[in-house]
Design a protein around this motif. Structure first.
Motif, PDB file in Angstrom:
ATOM      1  N   SER A  37       5.085 -10.734 -11.626  1.00  0.00           N
ATOM      2  CA  SER A  37       5.222  -9.015 -11.739  1.00  0.00           C
ATOM      3  C   SER A  37       5.127  -8.850 -10.378  1.00  0.00           C
ATOM      4  N   ALA A  38       5.791  -7.798 -10.085  1.00  0.00           N
ATOM      5  CA  ALA A  38       6.096  -6.939  -8.662  1.00  0.00           C
ATOM      6  C   ALA A  38       5.565  -5.521  -8.886  1.00  0.00           C
ATOM      7  N   LEU A  39       5.048  -4.965  -8.029  1.00  0.00           N
ATOM      8  CA  LEU A  39       4.851  -3.403  -8.107  1.00  0.00           C
ATOM      9  C   LEU A  39       5.107  -2.648  -6.784  1.00  0.00           C
ATOM     10  N   ALA A  40       5.254  -1.323  -6.826  1.00  0.00           N
ATOM     11  CA  ALA A  40       5.441  -0.655  -5.596  1.00  0.00           C
ATOM     12  C   ALA A  40       3.963   0.101  -5.502  1.00  0.00           C
ATOM     13  N   ALA A  41       3.489   0.412  -4.416  1.00  0.00           N
ATOM     14  CA  ALA A  41       2.314   1.068  -4.276  1.00  0.00           C
ATOM     15  C   ALA A  41       2.229   2.086  -3.409  1.00  0.00           C
ATOM     16  N   THR A  42       1.536   3.098  -3.422  1.00  0.00           N
ATOM     17  CA  THR A  42       1.086   4.003  -2.555  1.00  0.00           C
ATOM     18  C   THR A  42      -0.210   3.559  -1.848  1.00  0.00           C
ATOM     19  N   HIS A  43      -0.664   4.356  -0.911  1.00  0.00           N
ATOM     20  CA  HIS A  43      -1.821   3.790  -0.443  1.00  0.00           C
ATOM     21  C   HIS A  43      -2.937   3.803  -1.233  1.00  0.00           C
ATOM     22  N   VAL A  44      -3.086   4.843  -2.363  1.00  0.00           N
ATOM     23  CA  VAL A  44      -3.818   4.989  -2.956  1.00  0.00           C
ATOM     24  C   VAL A  44      -3.964   3.897  -4.046  1.00  0.00           C
ATOM     25  N   GLY A  45      -2.951   3.440  -4.631  1.00  0.00           N
ATOM     26  CA  GLY A  45      -2.717   2.279  -5.496  1.00  0.00           C
ATOM     27  C   GLY A  45      -3.229   1.126  -4.794  1.00  0.00           C
ATOM     28  N   ALA A  46      -2.889   1.069  -3.473  1.00  0.00           N
ATOM     29  CA  ALA A  46      -2.901  -0.499  -2.860  1.00  0.00           C
ATOM     30  C   ALA A  46      -4.249  -0.618  -2.849  1.00  0.00           C
ATOM     31  N   LEU A  47      -5.402   0.184  -3.116  1.00  0.00           N
ATOM     32  CA  LEU A  47      -6.732  -0.148  -2.997  1.00  0.00           C
ATOM     33  C   LEU A  47      -7.115  -1.000  -4.635  1.00  0.00           C
ATOM     34  N   LEU A  48      -6.169  -0.427  -5.371  1.00  0.00           N
ATOM     35  CA  LEU A  48      -6.703  -1.214  -6.847  1.00  0.00           C
ATOM     36  C   LEU A  48      -5.882  -2.488  -6.996  1.00  0.00           C
ATOM     37  N   TYR A  49      -4.802  -2.551  -6.511  1.00  0.00           N
ATOM     38  CA  TYR A  49      -4.008  -3.974  -7.001  1.00  0.00           C
ATOM     39  C   TYR A  49      -4.555  -5.213  -6.446  1.00  0.00           C
ATOM     40  N   PRO A  50      -4.899  -5.345  -5.329  1.00  0.00           N
ATOM     41  CA  PRO A  50      -5.839  -6.703  -4.871  1.00  0.00           C
ATOM     42  C   PRO A  50      -6.760  -7.031  -5.765  1.00  0.00           C
ATOM     43  N   ARG A  51      -7.618  -6.044  -6.452  1.00  0.00           N
ATOM     44  CA  ARG A  51      -8.721  -6.302  -7.389  1.00  0.00           C
ATOM     45  C   ARG A  51      -8.044  -6.955  -8.685  1.00  0.00           C
TER      46      ARG A  51
END
Length: 71
Positions: A37-51
């Motif tokens: 899977s791949a996703l596009a992230a904002t700066h806010v979302g970028a905090l969640l996705y690595p977790r």
């Protein structure tokens, strides 16, 4: 699979809602046979996705003309 535009209202953030949505999405993706899977992230979302097990593979830059006129 592709994830884009997932959003949690600021007043409801930091309650596990985004993580629950992502967990369910990933569970469903695996159930339907998705291996990647791949996703596009904002700066806010970028905090969640690595977790959630994602790693940053690049940066997308978006530009617009200063006058906002289309050519």
């Amino acid at each position: 699979t592709w994830c884009s535009s997932m959003y949690v209202e600021p007043s409801h953030r930091r309650r596990g809602i985004g993580q629950a949505l992502m967990s369910r999405m990933l569970h469903d993706d695996r159930a339907f046979g998705s291996r990647y899977s791949a996703l596009a992230a904002t700066h806010v979302g970028a905090l969640l996705y690595p977790r959630m097990g994602y790693e940053r593979i690049g940066t997308l830059l978006i530009f617009a003309s200063r006058s906002r006129k289309t050519v």
